[in-house]
Design a protein around this motif. Structure first.
Motif, short mmCIF file in Angstrom:
data_model
loop_
_atom_site.label_atom_id
_atom_site.label_comp_id
_atom_site.label_asym_id
_atom_site.label_seq_id
_atom_site.Cartn_x
_atom_site.Cartn_y
_atom_site.Cartn_z
N TRP A 1 0.79 -1.26 -0.01
CA TRP A 1 -0.06 -0.06 -0.19
C TRP A 1 0.75 1.44 0.07
O TRP A 1 0.67 2.35 -0.70
CB TRP A 1 -0.72 0.10 1.21
CG TRP A 1 -2.03 -0.85 1.15
CD1 TRP A 1 -2.19 -2.02 1.77
CD2 TRP A 1 -3.10 -1.11 0.21
NE1 TRP A 1 -3.50 -2.69 1.60
CE2 TRP A 1 -3.90 -2.31 0.50
CE3 TRP A 1 -3.48 -0.16 -0.68
CZ2 TRP A 1 -5.05 -2.51 -0.16
CZ3 TRP A 1 -4.69 -0.50 -1.40
CH2 TRP A 1 -5.48 -1.57 -1.05
N LEU B 1 -3.97 7.49 1.12
CA LEU B 1 -3.34 6.53 2.12
C LEU B 1 -2.50 7.06 3.09
O LEU B 1 -1.70 7.80 2.92
CB LEU B 1 -2.40 5.37 1.39
CG LEU B 1 -3.15 4.47 0.38
CD1 LEU B 1 -2.56 3.58 -0.62
CD2 LEU B 1 -3.99 3.38 1.47
N TRP C 1 -4.24 -2.87 -5.28
CA TRP C 1 -3.80 -3.96 -4.65
C TRP C 1 -3.18 -5.03 -5.54
O TRP C 1 -2.00 -5.36 -5.47
CB TRP C 1 -4.85 -4.53 -3.79
CG TRP C 1 -4.11 -5.58 -2.80
CD1 TRP C 1 -4.67 -7.02 -2.89
CD2 TRP C 1 -3.29 -5.77 -1.85
NE1 TRP C 1 -3.89 -7.71 -2.12
CE2 TRP C 1 -2.96 -6.97 -1.41
CE3 TRP C 1 -2.67 -4.45 -1.24
CZ2 TRP C 1 -2.15 -7.21 -0.34
CZ3 TRP C 1 -1.71 -4.81 -0.57
CH2 TRP C 1 -1.41 -6.09 0.08
#
Length: 370
Positions: free
Chosen positions: A59, A81, A253
């Motif tokens: 991530w 994020l 992802w």
């Protein structure tokens, strides 16, 4: 010492404060809670919290490399994020609605946001601990020798769960040992104390302890595959209001995990960047990936999500969590919190589902439809 695996597990005192947020302690009201959350007006900007752990570093790299922006732009959303330095704090922020998603273990998703009344969806299972957590004896060689010893660990955590499973496999009970609550920061130093006879911990601390005189690892998480799961948890309400959030996150992802495992110059460069972002080096990062069973493809994650083994594993986790008081003081039964699985299977109260394993978006990735 590598600082890569700094994922802190859930501690009971913080569980109590988190559980004060919601209704788990009010079973009489649960029949009024709908099984499916009510949709709210869609928004387009989201914050996802992550903490440093080998299985979650993709991530961080996705944000740095522009992969996040690529997929967010594709689906008309904005995704930020956010690194949270304290794992428990990231769970508390998600429970309080300050984050729209968070990286977490299945146990912590159940005992923090779900137990606090936060309807939570496991968007994808990212990995399981495949040796990152272990039981160490000092001057002992078999698991059976742990009987009557004090065991240092972070109490009411995944380490506690691992100990319980180890004892079960050895034909022993929790009453056969005495746990000594020890923080993850102190666990390596605690090994040198004369009164330390056994301990349970995770990497990188586990790797450090294993190097010490008289230390023997007698059990590790590879013996319970699929039980200590790590993944991305998102707000069910936010996901229902805007499915593009799920599509973008899933696309991010699997693009970055493909790089994570690629034995190419690009893959090596990605792993080097992840190692640096975690405070480690390439060798340290790759060593920890070896004990992290990464579901690097949507096909692998989908198979794990629809497997009956997922239900079995989470049934063990919920029973342990309830027995240790992690559902809150008001919880009357292990069935107070509902956990929904693919195919409509539910563990616990179907009128109070607060944790969902939803394969919708992983299925779309597996089918090449993202």
């Amino acid at each position: 010492m590598s600082t890569l695996f700094t994922r802190k597990r859930f501690i009971a005192a913080l569980a109590v404060s988190c559980l004060a947020l919601a209704s788990c302690g009010k079973p009489a009201e649960k029949t009024a809670t709908p099984a499916t959350p009510v949709a709210t007006a869609a928004k387009t900007d989201y914050k996802i919290g992550w903490t440093i752990y080998a299985g979650w570093m993709p991530w961080a790299y996705a944000q740095q490399s522009g992969i996040v922006k690529k997929w967010a732009d594709k689906y008309g959303v904005q995704i930020e994020l956010v690194q949270i330095n304290d794992y428990v704090e990231s769970l508390n922020q998600f429970s309080a609605g300050k984050l729209d998603g968070v990286t977490a273990t299945n146990m912590d998703a159940l005992t923090v946001p779900a137990a606090a009344g936060k309807d939570t969806t496991v968007l994808m299972i990212g990995d399981y601990s495949n040796g990152n957590d272990g039981v160490i004896l000092k001057n002992g060689t078999t698991l059976a020798q742990i009987k009557d010893r004090p065991v240092n660990l972070v109490e009411l955590s995944v380490s506690h769960y691992l100990l319980a499973r180890a004892l079960e496999k050895a034909g022993l009970k929790m009453a056969d040992v005495k746990t000594v609550n020890t923080s993850d920061a102190d666990i390596v130093g605690a090994y040198g104390a004369a009164d330390t006879k056994a301990l349970v911990t995770w990497n990188p601390q586990l790797s450090e302890v294993k190097k010490m005189p008289g230390a023997t690892e007698v059990f590790d998480s590879s013996k319970i595959p699929g039980e200590i799961l790590d993944g991305l948890m998102v707000s069910t309400e936010a996901l229902k209001a805007n499915p593009n959030l799920g599509k973008a996150l899933t696309g991010i992802w699997y693009e970055v995990t493909a790089l994570t495992v690629a034995q190419t110059p690009e893959g090596k460069a990605a792993r080097e960047a992840m190692a640096k972002l975690s405070g480690s080096d390439l060798a340290g990062f790759e060593n920890q990936l070896k004990t992290t069973y990464l579901y690097a493809t949507p096909q692998a994650a989908l198979a794990a999500t629809v497997s009956p083994d997922l239900i079995t594993a989470n049934d063990r986790v919920r029973k342990f969590s309830f027995n240790m008081g992690l559902f809150g003081q008001g919880a009357k039964s292990v069935d107070d919190i509902g956990i929904r699985f693919p195919g409509g299977k539910t563990l616990g109260d179907p009128a109070n589902v607060k944790l969902r394993f939803d394969p919708t978006y992983v299925q779309q990735a597996a089918d090449g439809k993202l």
